[in-house]
Design a protein around this motif. Structure first.
Motif, PDB file in Angstrom:
ATOM      1  N   ASP A  83      -2.290  18.559  -8.404  1.00  0.00           N
ATOM      2  CA  ASP A  83      -2.169  19.237  -9.694  1.00  0.00           C
ATOM      3  C   ASP A  83      -2.017  18.256 -10.851  1.00  0.00           C
ATOM      4  OD1 ASP A  83      -2.029  21.676 -11.168  1.00  0.00           O
ATOM      5  OD2 ASP A  83       0.143  21.416 -11.359  1.00  0.00           O
ATOM      6  N   SER A  84      -2.122  16.958 -10.568  1.00  0.00           N
ATOM      7  CA  SER A  84      -1.908  15.933 -11.580  1.00  0.00           C
ATOM      8  C   SER A  84      -3.241  15.443 -12.150  1.00  0.00           C
ATOM      9  CB  SER A  84      -1.160  14.738 -10.973  1.00  0.00           C
ATOM     10  OG  SER A  84      -2.041  13.951 -10.186  1.00  0.00           O
ATOM     11  N   PRO A  85      -3.218  14.709 -13.265  1.00  0.00           N
ATOM     12  CA  PRO A  85      -4.454  14.122 -13.800  1.00  0.00           C
ATOM     13  C   PRO A  85      -5.120  13.140 -12.848  1.00  0.00           C
ATOM     14  CG  PRO A  85      -2.708  14.100 -15.454  1.00  0.00           C
ATOM     15  CD  PRO A  85      -2.064  14.480 -14.152  1.00  0.00           C
ATOM     16  N   LEU A  86      -4.399  12.721 -11.797  1.00  0.00           N
ATOM     17  CA  LEU A  86      -4.940  11.762 -10.834  1.00  0.00           C
ATOM     18  C   LEU A  86      -5.592  12.444  -9.639  1.00  0.00           C
ATOM     19  CD1 LEU A  86      -1.941   9.272 -10.877  1.00  0.00           C
ATOM     20  CD2 LEU A  86      -4.086   9.049 -12.102  1.00  0.00           C
ATOM     21  N   ALA A  87      -5.722  13.754  -9.687  1.00  0.00           N
ATOM     22  CA  ALA A  87      -6.327  14.499  -8.570  1.00  0.00           C
ATOM     23  C   ALA A  87      -7.714  13.951  -8.262  1.00  0.00           C
ATOM     24  CB  ALA A  87      -6.418  15.980  -8.924  1.00  0.00           C
ATOM     25  N   GLY A  88      -7.935  13.717  -6.982  1.00  0.00           N
ATOM     26  CA  GLY A  88      -9.231  13.203  -6.532  1.00  0.00           C
ATOM     27  C   GLY A  88      -9.341  11.690  -6.544  1.00  0.00           C
ATOM     28  N   GLN A  89      -8.330  10.997  -7.067  1.00  0.00           N
ATOM     29  CA  GLN A  89      -8.360   9.538  -7.119  1.00  0.00           C
ATOM     30  C   GLN A  89      -7.761   8.937  -5.849  1.00  0.00           C
ATOM     31  OE1 GLN A  89      -7.176   7.513 -10.746  1.00  0.00           O
ATOM     32  NE2 GLN A  89      -5.901   6.093  -9.567  1.00  0.00           N
ATOM     33  N   LEU A  90      -8.363   7.865  -5.378  1.00  0.00           N
ATOM     34  CA  LEU A  90      -7.794   7.110  -4.268  1.00  0.00           C
ATOM     35  C   LEU A  90      -6.884   6.027  -4.823  1.00  0.00           C
ATOM     36  CD1 LEU A  90     -10.846   6.604  -1.870  1.00  0.00           C
ATOM     37  CD2 LEU A  90      -8.842   8.035  -1.469  1.00  0.00           C
ATOM     38  N   PHE A  91      -5.680   5.942  -4.287  1.00  0.00           N
ATOM     39  CA  PHE A  91      -4.756   4.890  -4.685  1.00  0.00           C
ATOM     40  C   PHE A  91      -4.998   3.663  -3.818  1.00  0.00           C
ATOM     41  CE2 PHE A  91      -2.690   8.806  -5.974  1.00  0.00           C
ATOM     42  CZ  PHE A  91      -2.205   8.493  -7.238  1.00  0.00           C
ATOM     43  N   ASP A  92      -4.874   2.488  -4.439  1.00  0.00           N
ATOM     44  CA  ASP A  92      -5.089   1.242  -3.693  1.00  0.00           C
ATOM     45  C   ASP A  92      -3.922   0.920  -2.766  1.00  0.00           C
ATOM     46  OD1 ASP A  92      -7.629   0.389  -4.979  1.00  0.00           O
ATOM     47  OD2 ASP A  92      -6.365   0.308  -6.781  1.00  0.00           O
ATOM     48  N   GLY A 145      -4.384  -5.483 -10.603  1.00  0.00           N
ATOM     49  CA  GLY A 145      -5.288  -4.397 -10.940  1.00  0.00           C
ATOM     50  C   GLY A 145      -5.202  -3.203 -10.022  1.00  0.00           C
ATOM     51  N   ASP A 146      -4.538  -3.333  -8.880  1.00  0.00           N
ATOM     52  CA  ASP A 146      -4.396  -2.203  -7.962  1.00  0.00           C
ATOM     53  C   ASP A 146      -3.643  -1.050  -8.627  1.00  0.00           C
ATOM     54  OD1 ASP A 146      -5.698  -3.449  -5.903  1.00  0.00           O
ATOM     55  OD2 ASP A 146      -3.946  -3.678  -4.602  1.00  0.00           O
ATOM     56  N   VAL A 147      -4.090   0.175  -8.336  1.00  0.00           N
ATOM     57  CA  VAL A 147      -3.372   1.376  -8.763  1.00  0.00           C
ATOM     58  C   VAL A 147      -2.512   1.838  -7.594  1.00  0.00           C
ATOM     59  CG1 VAL A 147      -3.576   3.753  -9.560  1.00  0.00           C
ATOM     60  CG2 VAL A 147      -5.174   2.023 -10.384  1.00  0.00           C
ATOM     61  N   ILE A 148      -1.217   1.990  -7.843  1.00  0.00           N
ATOM     62  CA  ILE A 148      -0.239   2.163  -6.772  1.00  0.00           C
ATOM     63  C   ILE A 148       0.439   3.524  -6.889  1.00  0.00           C
ATOM     64  CG2 ILE A 148       1.875   1.231  -5.755  1.00  0.00           C
ATOM     65  CD1 ILE A 148       1.009  -1.487  -7.098  1.00  0.00           C
ATOM     66  N   LEU A 149       0.504   4.225  -5.776  1.00  0.00           N
ATOM     67  CA  LEU A 149       1.283   5.460  -5.682  1.00  0.00           C
ATOM     68  C   LEU A 149       2.708   5.075  -5.324  1.00  0.00           C
ATOM     69  CD1 LEU A 149       1.586   8.557  -5.562  1.00  0.00           C
ATOM     70  CD2 LEU A 149       0.848   8.436  -3.161  1.00  0.00           C
ATOM     71  N   ASP A 150       3.659   5.470  -6.177  1.00  0.00           N
ATOM     72  CA  ASP A 150       5.060   5.101  -6.013  1.00  0.00           C
ATOM     73  C   ASP A 150       5.890   6.303  -5.584  1.00  0.00           C
ATOM     74  OD1 ASP A 150       4.918   2.349  -7.023  1.00  0.00           O
ATOM     75  OD2 ASP A 150       4.499   3.274  -8.954  1.00  0.00           O
ATOM     76  N   VAL A 151       6.732   6.091  -4.594  1.00  0.00           N
ATOM     77  CA  VAL A 151       7.690   7.117  -4.188  1.00  0.00           C
ATOM     78  C   VAL A 151       9.071   6.454  -4.127  1.00  0.00           C
ATOM     79  CG1 VAL A 151       8.382   8.793  -2.447  1.00  0.00           C
ATOM     80  CG2 VAL A 151       5.941   8.347  -2.840  1.00  0.00           C
ATOM     81  N   VAL A 152       9.984   6.911  -4.988  1.00  0.00           N
ATOM     82  CA  VAL A 152      11.346   6.373  -5.016  1.00  0.00           C
ATOM     83  C   VAL A 152      12.276   7.359  -4.337  1.00  0.00           C
ATOM     84  CG1 VAL A 152      13.238   5.563  -6.461  1.00  0.00           C
ATOM     85  CG2 VAL A 152      10.878   5.186  -7.187  1.00  0.00           C
ATOM     86  N   LEU A 153      13.022   6.878  -3.356  1.00  0.00           N
ATOM     87  CA  LEU A 153      14.003   7.713  -2.678  1.00  0.00           C
ATOM     88  C   LEU A 153      15.315   7.637  -3.457  1.00  0.00           C
ATOM     89  CD1 LEU A 153      11.787   7.355  -0.500  1.00  0.00           C
ATOM     90  CD2 LEU A 153      13.618   7.237   1.194  1.00  0.00           C
ATOM     91  N   VAL A 154      15.529   8.641  -4.343  1.00  0.00           N
ATOM     92  CA  VAL A 154      16.809   8.735  -5.018  1.00  0.00           C
ATOM     93  C   VAL A 154      17.881   9.077  -3.982  1.00  0.00           C
ATOM     94  CG1 VAL A 154      18.105   9.946  -6.817  1.00  0.00           C
ATOM     95  CG2 VAL A 154      15.682   9.419  -7.156  1.00  0.00           C
ATOM     96  N   GLU A 155      17.507   9.929  -3.063  1.00  0.00           N
ATOM     97  CA  GLU A 155      18.226  10.207  -1.825  1.00  0.00           C
ATOM     98  C   GLU A 155      17.153  10.360  -0.747  1.00  0.00           C
ATOM     99  OE1 GLU A 155      21.384  10.086  -1.551  1.00  0.00           O
ATOM    100  OE2 GLU A 155      22.024  10.200  -3.650  1.00  0.00           O
ATOM    101  N   PRO A 156      17.508  10.270   0.532  1.00  0.00           N
ATOM    102  CA  PRO A 156      16.469  10.437   1.566  1.00  0.00           C
ATOM    103  C   PRO A 156      15.698  11.742   1.450  1.00  0.00           C
ATOM    104  CG  PRO A 156      18.454   9.499   2.526  1.00  0.00           C
ATOM    105  CD  PRO A 156      18.795   9.853   1.115  1.00  0.00           C
ATOM    106  N   SER A 157      16.334  12.795   0.902  1.00  0.00           N
ATOM    107  CA  SER A 157      15.660  14.089   0.771  1.00  0.00           C
ATOM    108  C   SER A 157      15.282  14.423  -0.677  1.00  0.00           C
ATOM    109  CB  SER A 157      16.551  15.204   1.330  1.00  0.00           C
ATOM    110  OG  SER A 157      17.780  15.256   0.619  1.00  0.00           O
ATOM    111  N   HIS A 158      15.392  13.453  -1.572  1.00  0.00           N
ATOM    112  CA  HIS A 158      15.053  13.662  -2.985  1.00  0.00           C
ATOM    113  C   HIS A 158      14.163  12.512  -3.440  1.00  0.00           C
ATOM    114  CE1 HIS A 158      16.512  14.387  -7.410  1.00  0.00           C
ATOM    115  NE2 HIS A 158      15.238  14.708  -7.226  1.00  0.00           N
ATOM    116  N   TRP A 159      12.877  12.822  -3.630  1.00  0.00           N
ATOM    117  CA  TRP A 159      11.897  11.797  -3.972  1.00  0.00           C
ATOM    118  C   TRP A 159      11.383  12.007  -5.389  1.00  0.00           C
ATOM    119  CZ3 TRP A 159       8.063  12.557   0.728  1.00  0.00           C
ATOM    120  CH2 TRP A 159       8.763  12.379   1.923  1.00  0.00           C
TER     121      TRP A 159
END
Length: 348
Positions: A83-92, A145-159
């Motif tokens: 649902d984001s503007p990055l839909a359909g993009q492959l992350f490096d 130049g790589d485009v990176i998908l980031d996931v930060v674990l604020v808690e193990p069950s809250h990303w």
């Protein structure tokens, strides 16, 4: 039609949040959710995520998800990507890491990817790699130049989920923490600080160059310098670890740097200093050395203790002091391995 607002998520050292908030508020960002070591903010315009001395990792936010089971978490992550503007993009690359759970050094805490976040990273990778990723595994060092998908674990069950493009060394590392695996057990954590500072600086240091380290005992930073093939002059009244003292490329002068004749520094091109003294004393000592007519330094990496984050305003004054040495460039960053201190990379 007005621009879409930007949401950003920022990681920093546990305790540095107020310094981060103050710096980004001056750039037009409004604060949102935050926790120790983690800050989010909103800007009314479409702008890049903010950068700053105390910002370790910075990304544009896509969303957040909070569920107790991994399947629901990943399902929510995928839905928000779609649902984001990055839909359909492959992350490096895929980078997954936890916010700092404690101040660095307390209970031996060190920042970076831990066992929980690595397990989460592998689960995410296995679930989304075919549709969303180009990389062959999670948490690799990115290429410029790589485009990176980031996931930060604020808690193990809250990303928190976001993305950024790699353009500096810290932005290439998961969570802005340099992955490094020493061949031998380091003498002290100064090894990691030196490794990160050298890489971040981008200095054109070559094997065989003479590097001075002021405050060298017991030898943690010297260990990294010697690994990289430098000749090292260690200056410290205290003794060195025997592994360093016996190295053929190491020479120790048991003295205080300010007491030495300037000719001792004549052949050195680089300097590291990380001493447990007041910043003003460090600046005086280093300034007297690097501005002397017999010395010809090309760069120095200088750690200054801020003591308390409320004293971060002093950094501007320290920068002005360094400008008097007539450098060609000054950069300041709280490295991932720094405690309540910052590193100056000064070029001549």
């Amino acid at each position: 039609m007005s621009e879409a607002p930007t949401f950003a998520m920022l990681c920093c050292a546990h305790g540095a949040e107020q310094a981060v908030k103050k710096s980004i508020a001056a750039q037009g960002w409004r604060l949102a959710f935050s926790r120790p070591g983690f800050v989010t903010a909103k800007h009314d315009l479409s702008v890049p995520a903010p950068q700053g001395i105390f910002i370790r990792a910075s990304a544009t936010t896509i969303g957040q998800t909070r569920n107790q089971d991994a399947e629901s978490q990943i399902g929510s992550l995928v839905a928000q990507l779609a649902d984001s503007p990055l839909a359909g993009q492959l992350f490096d690359q895929l980078h997954v890491w936890p916010k700092d759970r404690a101040p660095i050094g307390r209970f031996d805490f060190e920042p970076g990817v831990d066992e929980v976040s690595q397990a989460v990273a592998e689960t995410i990778y296995g679930s989304i790699s075919a549709q969303w990723l180009r990389c062959d595994m999670a948490n690799r060092i990115a290429e410029p130049g790589d485009v990176i998908l980031d996931v930060v674990l604020v808690e193990p069950s809250h990303w928190f989920i976001g993305w950024h493009q790699a353009d500096t060394w810290p932005s290439r590392w998961p969570g802005g923490v340099q992955p490094i695996q020493p061949k031998y057990e380091p003498i002290s954590r100064a090894y990691y600080k030196a490794a990160e500072a050298i890489t971040w600086s981008g200095f054109d240091m070559k094997p065989g160059d003479l590097v001075v380290e002021i405050g060298s005992s017991p030898g943690g930073a010297c260990g990294r310098l010697l690994e990289l093939g430098f000749r090292v002059l260690g200056i410290d009244p205290a003794s060195m670890d025997p592994r360093i003292a016996k190295h053929p490329n190491f020479h120790h002068i048991r003295a205080r740097a300010g007491d030495l004749p300037r000719k001792e520094f004549r052949d050195a091109r680089w300097m590291l200093i990380d001493s447990n003294v007041k910043p003003e004393q460090t600046l005086t000592t280093v300034g007297n050395i690097v501005t002397h007519q017999q010395t010809h330094f090309r760069g120095l990496l200088m750690t200054l203790k801020i003591g308390d984050y409320d004293s971060a305003d002093k950094i501007d004054g320290w920068i002005e002091s360094v400008k008097a040495w007539q450098p060609t460039d000054i950069r300041v960053r709280q490295l991932a391995r720094n405690k309540k201190e910052v590193c100056f990379a000064v070029s001549f």
